[in-house]
Design a protein around this motif. Structure first.
Motif, PDB file in Angstrom:
ATOM      1  N   ASN A   1      37.401  55.604  38.386  1.00 62.06           N
ATOM      2  CA  ASN A   1      38.203  56.229  37.327  1.00 62.06           C
ATOM      3  C   ASN A   1      39.692  56.347  37.674  1.00 62.06           C
ATOM      4  O   ASN A   1      40.456  56.950  36.918  1.00 62.06           O
ATOM      5  CB  ASN A   1      37.614  57.599  36.975  1.00 62.06           C
ATOM      6  N   ALA A   2      40.101  55.745  38.783  1.00 60.53           N
ATOM      7  CA  ALA A   2      41.519  55.790  39.168  1.00 60.53           C
ATOM      8  C   ALA A   2      42.378  55.227  38.042  1.00 60.53           C
ATOM      9  O   ALA A   2      42.084  54.161  37.508  1.00 60.53           O
ATOM     10  CB  ALA A   2      41.734  54.990  40.450  1.00 60.53           C
ATOM     11  N   GLY A   3      43.424  55.957  37.681  1.00 61.85           N
ATOM     12  CA  GLY A   3      44.357  55.479  36.655  1.00 61.85           C
ATOM     13  C   GLY A   3      44.015  55.936  35.249  1.00 61.85           C
ATOM     14  O   GLY A   3      44.832  55.817  34.336  1.00 61.85           O
ATOM     15  N   LEU A   4      42.817  56.478  35.063  1.00 62.25           N
ATOM     16  CA  LEU A   4      42.440  56.840  33.692  1.00 62.25           C
ATOM     17  C   LEU A   4      43.071  58.154  33.225  1.00 62.25           C
ATOM     18  O   LEU A   4      43.011  58.483  32.036  1.00 62.25           O
ATOM     19  CB  LEU A   4      40.911  56.867  33.541  1.00 62.25           C
ATOM     20  N   LYS A   5      43.713  58.868  34.148  1.00 62.69           N
ATOM     21  CA  LYS A   5      44.457  60.067  33.751  1.00 62.69           C
ATOM     22  C   LYS A   5      45.576  59.663  32.796  1.00 62.69           C
ATOM     23  O   LYS A   5      45.928  60.420  31.887  1.00 62.69           O
ATOM     24  CB  LYS A   5      45.026  60.776  34.991  1.00 62.69           C
ATOM     25  N   THR A   6      46.127  58.478  33.000  1.00 67.26           N
ATOM     26  CA  THR A   6      47.157  57.944  32.099  1.00 67.26           C
ATOM     27  C   THR A   6      46.653  57.958  30.656  1.00 67.26           C
ATOM     28  O   THR A   6      47.386  58.339  29.735  1.00 67.26           O
ATOM     29  CB  THR A   6      47.452  56.476  32.478  1.00 67.26           C
TER      30      THR A   6
ATOM     31  N   TRP B   1      38.937  28.083  39.121  1.00 64.15           N
ATOM     32  CA  TRP B   1      39.174  29.367  39.789  1.00 64.15           C
ATOM     33  C   TRP B   1      38.994  29.238  41.296  1.00 64.15           C
ATOM     34  O   TRP B   1      38.008  28.655  41.740  1.00 64.15           O
ATOM     35  CB  TRP B   1      38.218  30.430  39.226  1.00 64.15           C
ATOM     36  N   ALA B   2      39.964  29.763  42.043  1.00 62.99           N
ATOM     37  CA  ALA B   2      39.873  29.703  43.507  1.00 62.99           C
ATOM     38  C   ALA B   2      40.182  31.082  44.082  1.00 62.99           C
ATOM     39  O   ALA B   2      40.856  31.894  43.421  1.00 62.99           O
ATOM     40  CB  ALA B   2      40.873  28.684  44.044  1.00 62.99           C
ATOM     41  N   TRP B   3      39.707  31.340  45.286  1.00 61.88           N
ATOM     42  CA  TRP B   3      40.019  32.630  45.913  1.00 61.88           C
ATOM     43  C   TRP B   3      41.522  32.775  46.048  1.00 61.88           C
ATOM     44  O   TRP B   3      42.208  31.832  46.456  1.00 61.88           O
ATOM     45  CB  TRP B   3      39.382  32.730  47.314  1.00 61.88           C
ATOM     46  N   LYS B   4      42.035  33.933  45.695  1.00 68.21           N
ATOM     47  CA  LYS B   4      43.465  34.204  45.858  1.00 68.21           C
ATOM     48  C   LYS B   4      43.735  34.471  47.349  1.00 68.21           C
ATOM     49  O   LYS B   4      42.958  35.178  48.005  1.00 68.21           O
ATOM     50  CB  LYS B   4      43.820  35.443  45.035  1.00 68.21           C
ATOM     51  N   LYS B   5      44.806  33.878  47.840  1.00 66.17           N
ATOM     52  CA  LYS B   5      45.142  34.102  49.247  1.00 66.17           C
ATOM     53  C   LYS B   5      46.111  35.280  49.344  1.00 66.17           C
ATOM     54  O   LYS B   5      47.278  35.170  49.029  1.00 66.17           O
ATOM     55  CB  LYS B   5      45.774  32.838  49.845  1.00 66.17           C
ATOM     56  N   TRP B   6      45.567  36.404  49.735  1.00 64.96           N
ATOM     57  CA  TRP B   6      46.405  37.602  49.894  1.00 64.96           C
ATOM     58  C   TRP B   6      45.619  38.589  50.737  1.00 64.96           C
ATOM     59  O   TRP B   6      44.446  38.345  51.051  1.00 64.96           O
ATOM     60  CB  TRP B   6      46.786  38.196  48.525  1.00 64.96           C
ATOM     61  N   ASN B   7      46.223  39.707  51.101  1.00 65.16           N
ATOM     62  CA  ASN B   7      45.443  40.645  51.900  1.00 65.16           C
ATOM     63  C   ASN B   7      44.872  41.802  51.092  1.00 65.16           C
ATOM     64  O   ASN B   7      44.487  42.823  51.642  1.00 65.16           O
ATOM     65  CB  ASN B   7      46.225  41.120  53.128  1.00 65.16           C
TER      66      ASN B   7
ATOM     67  N   HIS C   1      45.388  46.799  38.401  1.00 64.68           N
ATOM     68  CA  HIS C   1      46.572  47.399  39.014  1.00 64.68           C
ATOM     69  C   HIS C   1      46.287  47.660  40.496  1.00 64.68           C
ATOM     70  O   HIS C   1      45.280  48.299  40.824  1.00 64.68           O
ATOM     71  CB  HIS C   1      46.898  48.731  38.345  1.00 64.68           C
ATOM     72  N   THR C   2      47.195  47.215  41.360  1.00 64.01           N
ATOM     73  CA  THR C   2      46.956  47.379  42.802  1.00 64.01           C
ATOM     74  C   THR C   2      46.859  48.854  43.191  1.00 64.01           C
ATOM     75  O   THR C   2      46.152  49.193  44.129  1.00 64.01           O
ATOM     76  CB  THR C   2      48.073  46.714  43.629  1.00 64.01           C
ATOM     77  N   ASP C   3      47.546  49.720  42.455  1.00 64.28           N
ATOM     78  CA  ASP C   3      47.508  51.143  42.819  1.00 64.28           C
ATOM     79  C   ASP C   3      46.331  51.877  42.169  1.00 64.28           C
ATOM     80  O   ASP C   3      46.201  53.095  42.293  1.00 64.28           O
ATOM     81  CB  ASP C   3      48.834  51.817  42.461  1.00 64.28           C
ATOM     82  N   ARG C   4      45.465  51.161  41.447  1.00 63.08           N
ATOM     83  CA  ARG C   4      44.279  51.793  40.849  1.00 63.08           C
ATOM     84  C   ARG C   4      43.023  51.217  41.494  1.00 63.08           C
ATOM     85  O   ARG C   4      42.369  51.879  42.291  1.00 63.08           O
ATOM     86  CB  ARG C   4      44.278  51.587  39.330  1.00 63.08           C
ATOM     87  N   SER C   5      42.693  49.981  41.149  1.00 63.88           N
ATOM     88  CA  SER C   5      41.472  49.365  41.710  1.00 63.88           C
ATOM     89  C   SER C   5      41.768  48.592  42.989  1.00 63.88           C
ATOM     90  O   SER C   5      40.860  48.243  43.736  1.00 63.88           O
ATOM     91  CB  SER C   5      40.877  48.401  40.691  1.00 63.88           C
TER      92      SER C   5
END
Ligand code: DDH
Length: 288
Positions: A78-83, A207-213, A177-181
């Motif tokens: 539920n992160a971000g649903l306060k918005t 579709w391919a795996w995204k390269k990021w951390n 959103h990176t700051d939610r999920s």
């Protein structure tokens, strides 16, 4: 001569349409949020309020609006649903007679219709309950998981494969959103208009795996501007799910019809309505 006694206010169709109109107005006025609309996050609020339903114990679901309270509001999903809840607060102040539980679902209906989706018939009658009705964590889907998980989570709500795929089409809308999920990006190029593009893109793009951390997610090879969650890709890997993705990608009308039916059922899970099934209300959209 009998005194005119004013009875308790009993809201009717017209009153709920007024609330719908007020939400639609705020949606169109507050267009500087995210991709230009609060619509997606309002829909996610309505879905996460409903998706806690457990058919065995008849607990959870949209009756109660228990996400207002810390235990449930703080669940990771539920992160971000306060918005979304904050967006609706001025509406609740203007129409204090409506329960939060009905308001959240009505706003989900409004969000879908205002983002050019199908009509979602609605029944009123949800009542707010206290924090003792909060559901345990873990009832909503985890995007890192597989087909077994999707069937377990949505099966617990009482849905079949076809409905699971239809409901997933909501990911035509909004973004991660990176700051939610922790995940990042939108699923489609038009995240504030409901279309069957989610299904088309699943089938047509590579579709391919995204390269990021960040957490494991997919990106489209061509533009690298769209994303899919591991659970999204499951829908084209599993044969039974895939048959419905094919149907929805081919025909937007079929998607709209089956999405509307499944969302209606989702929004009504576990609610003890008085209003009969054959007397649901369909609200006018702002552009009708
Ligand atoms: Fe979803 N969803 N959802 N989803 N969802 C996210 C965003 C949105 C899963 C995970 C995520 C449904 C099913 C699933 C919407 C509607 C619906 C995000 C990103 C994750 C993660 C959140 C963030 O970072 O802000 C998973 C897993 C499933 C699954 O089925 C396995 C369903 C059924 C619906 C629905 O509405 C019926 C919407 C809308 C969003 C976009 C929110 C936003 O703020 O934008």
């Amino acid at each position: 001569q009998a005194a005119k006694v004013k009875g308790p206010f009993v809201p009717r169709y017209e009153d709920y349409q007024k609330v719908y109109d007020a939400i639609a107005k705020e949606l169109s006025e507050k267009d500087d949020y995210d991709d230009g609309s609060y619509g997606p996050v309002l829909l996610r609020l309505a879905w996460h309020a409903s998706g806690t339903y457990d058919k065995e114990t008849n607990t959870g679901g949209s009756n109660g609006a228990t996400m207002r309270f810390a235990p449930e509001g703080d669940h990771g999903a539920n992160a971000g649903l306060k918005t979304a809840r904050d967006f609706l607060e001025p509406i609740k102040e203007k129409f204090p007679w409506i329960s939060y539980s009905d308001l959240w679902i009505l706003s989900g209906v409004c969000a879908i219709q205002e983002m050019q989706g199908p009509k979602i018939p609605f029944r009123a009658g949800r009542s707010d309950r206290d924090l003792s009705f909060c559901t345990p964590d873990g009832r909503l889907p985890d995007a890192s998981k597989d087909h077994t998980h999707i069937r377990a989570i949505f099966g617990r709500m009482g849905f079949n494969d076809q409905e699971m795929v239809a409901l997933s089409g909501a990911h035509a809308l909004g973004r991660c959103h990176t700051d939610r999920s922790g995940y990042d990006g939108p699923w489609t190029f038009s995240p504030t208009t409901l279309t069957n593009d989610y299904f088309k893109l699943l089938l047509e793009e590579k579709w391919a795996w995204k390269k990021w951390n960040g957490p494991k997610q997919f990106e489209d090879v061509k533009t690298k501007s769209l994303m899919m969650l591991p659970t999204d890709l499951v829908l084209i890997k599993d044969k039974s799910f895939r048959s419905h993705v094919d149907r929805y990608a081919k025909d937007n009308d079929v998607f709209f019809k089956e999405f509307s039916d499944a969302v209606l059922r989702l929004f009504e899970l576990g609610v003890p309505f008085v209003q009969p099934e054959d007397q649901r209300w369909t609200f006018k959209s702002s552009f009708d």
